[in-house]
Design an enzyme around this catalytic site. Structure first.
Site, short mmCIF file in Angstrom:
data_model
loop_
_atom_site.label_atom_id
_atom_site.label_comp_id
_atom_site.label_asym_id
_atom_site.label_seq_id
_atom_site.Cartn_x
_atom_site.Cartn_y
_atom_site.Cartn_z
CE LYS A 172 -3.43 3.06 0.69
NZ LYS A 172 -4.87 2.79 0.32
CE LYS A 240 -3.65 7.45 6.86
NZ LYS A 240 -3.66 5.78 6.67
P1 NAP Z 1 -12.44 8.52 7.65
O1 NAP Z 1 -13.50 8.81 6.62
O2 NAP Z 1 -12.05 10.20 8.20
O3 NAP Z 1 -12.85 7.95 8.44
C1 NAP Z 1 -11.93 7.83 9.58
C2 NAP Z 1 -12.63 6.52 10.65
O4 NAP Z 1 -12.05 6.22 11.79
C3 NAP Z 1 -13.74 6.71 11.54
O5 NAP Z 1 -14.68 6.21 11.30
C4 NAP Z 1 -13.37 7.46 12.71
O6 NAP Z 1 -14.06 7.41 13.76
C5 NAP Z 1 -12.57 6.33 12.71
N1 NAP Z 1 -11.35 6.60 14.06
C6 NAP Z 1 -10.66 7.17 13.31
N2 NAP Z 1 -9.43 7.31 14.50
C7 NAP Z 1 -10.17 6.64 15.60
C8 NAP Z 1 -9.89 5.97 16.76
N3 NAP Z 1 -8.80 7.08 17.79
N4 NAP Z 1 -10.64 5.62 17.58
C9 NAP Z 1 -11.49 4.76 16.94
N5 NAP Z 1 -12.34 5.36 15.33
C10 NAP Z 1 -11.42 6.15 15.30
O7 NAP Z 1 -11.25 8.06 6.93
P2 NAP Z 1 -11.65 6.85 5.69
O8 NAP Z 1 -10.98 7.42 4.13
O9 NAP Z 1 -13.04 6.35 5.74
O10 NAP Z 1 -10.12 6.10 5.70
C11 NAP Z 1 -10.63 4.98 6.54
C12 NAP Z 1 -8.90 4.60 6.03
O11 NAP Z 1 -9.26 3.81 5.38
C13 NAP Z 1 -7.53 5.64 6.26
O12 NAP Z 1 -6.39 4.79 6.83
C14 NAP Z 1 -7.24 5.87 5.03
O13 NAP Z 1 -5.58 5.70 4.52
C15 NAP Z 1 -7.79 4.08 4.44
N6 NAP Z 1 -8.09 4.83 3.05
C16 NAP Z 1 -9.06 5.13 2.50
C17 NAP Z 1 -8.87 5.79 1.24
C18 NAP Z 1 -10.45 7.45 0.66
O14 NAP Z 1 -10.24 7.13 -0.72
N7 NAP Z 1 -10.74 7.88 1.38
C19 NAP Z 1 -8.73 5.00 0.34
C20 NAP Z 1 -8.36 4.37 0.62
C21 NAP Z 1 -7.68 4.31 1.78
P3 NAP Z 1 -15.23 9.27 13.48
O15 NAP Z 1 -16.34 8.93 12.92
O16 NAP Z 1 -15.56 9.22 15.32
O17 NAP Z 1 -14.18 9.76 13.92
#
Ligand code: NAP
Length: 295
Positions: A172, A240
């Site tokens: 990744k 990040k």
């Molecule tokens: P996001 O929309 O910002 O959601 C983050 C999630 O993590 C939320 O559910 C948040 O909870 C939770 N969270 C964060 N810190 C936490 C903690 N300390 N304890 C418990 N829950 C916590 O992010 P996302 O885009 O879905 O990304 C999630 C992961 O997938 C990341 O590692 C990212 O790099 C990866 N990713 C994302 C994409 C993309 O295009 N978005 C693509 C590939 C991979 P709350 O709702 O309470 O804030």
């Protein structure tokens, strides 16, 4: 279907992935730090869990998709974490993007409780999560992967076993070298075209079928031309991931000068208050430097 699936983290990615698990017929128990974010998937048929430990205790496969390395460590190893709900036969999957070294450490800790851990970061963005077309790169035990394959197939279209624990996260990070470079190159070519007096829309139409063709050029320009810089993939998450690459490169003494330069641009983006925008909005930094806007 005998598997009970648990899912921790209902962000942009998690919500789409859970919808696809429900659509495929899996019973899904969810937990999210901000409880109100569970409502939508509960209405779609998921059960709300009380904590990551509760979700793990009531699942045969438990998945996390949260922001960063410390967040994964918290929901797995912290108070009321997955490890407290560990039981014989449980398989843990992490779909978040975190440091490879942390994925290995988590796998070791869970192995002490007889839990297999698979680091399985994903690529394909919010669109891939919603459409169930994610690319999934997996590190960990091959027999555990075989067992959870139907779950991966509900969320993604390409699943590759790349090696032992941590290997998925290395793949990744490698992927993110390319993604960041694509975002910066797209931003530069749009600003370049505009400032050199040519309509960037026409330029994209002209080049997208040639050697410059890529996911970024297919998906992002139409959103940017519509004035849409909403995530998608948040810029601070891109930073990040770039820092994960730089840390890992330092650990193994790997030259990554292009990625260092791209990291500086994304850092500038965050410093300018644009961290919650889509990673494609890095074009905004280049616009500022050039003194032109693409639309
Ligand atoms: P996001 O929309 O910002 O959601 C983050 C999630 O993590 C939320 O559910 C948040 O909870 C939770 N969270 C964060 N810190 C936490 C903690 N300390 N304890 C418990 N829950 C916590 O992010 P996302 O885009 O879905 O990304 C999630 C992961 O997938 C990341 O590692 C990212 O790099 C990866 N990713 C994302 C994409 C993309 O295009 N978005 C693509 C590939 C991979 P709350 O709702 O309470 O804030």
């Amino acid at each position: 279907m005998s598997e009970e699936v648990g899912f921790i983290g209902l962000g942009i990615m998690g919500r789409g992935m859970v919808s696809n698990l429900l659509r495929a017929g899996f019973p899904v128990r969810v937990w999210n730090r901000t409880a109100s974010r569970m409502d939508e998937v509960v209405q779609a048929g998921a059960t709300a869990g009380a904590s990551p430990a509760d979700v793990a205790a009531n699942s045969t496969i438990v998945i996390s998709c949260v922001s960063d390395t410390p967040d994964v460590e918290k929901v797995v190893l912290g108070e009321n974490g997955i490890i407290e709900g560990a039981h014989e036969g449980l398989i843990y999957i992490d779909n978040s993007t975190i440091k490879p070294v942390a994925a290995r450490r988590i796998a070791e800790k869970l192995a002490e409780k007889n839990v297999f851990a698979l680091d399985a970061p994903v690529s394909g963005g919010d669109i891939g999560a919603r459409n169930g077309t994610l690319t999934i790169m997996v590190g960990g035990d091959a027999s555990a992967l075989e067992k959870v394959m139907p779950v991966f197939q509900a969320m993604g279209k390409t699943v590759t076993h790349v090696g032992d624990a941590g290997a998925g996260q290395v793949a990744k990070a490698a992927n993110q070298i390319m993604v960041a470079a694509q975002m910066v190159a797209m931003g530069e070519l749009l600003v370049f075209s505009k400032k050199a007096g040519v309509d960037p829309r026409k330029v994209v139409d002209a080049i997208k079928g040639g050697a410059a063709q890529c996911w970024t050029l297919d998906v992002k320009p139409p959103r940017l031309f519509d004035g849409n810089r909403n995530p998608g993939f948040k810029a601070y998450m891109q930073l990040k991931d770039l820092n994960i690459i730089l840390d890992t490169a330092k650990e193994y003494d790997i030259p990554v000068s292009g990625t260092e330069e791209n990291t500086r641009l994304f850092q500038q983006m965050i410093d300018l208050g644009m961290g919650e925008l889509d990673n494609s909005a890095v074009v905004g930094v280049i616009e500022k430097l050039a003194g032109v806007e693409i639309v």
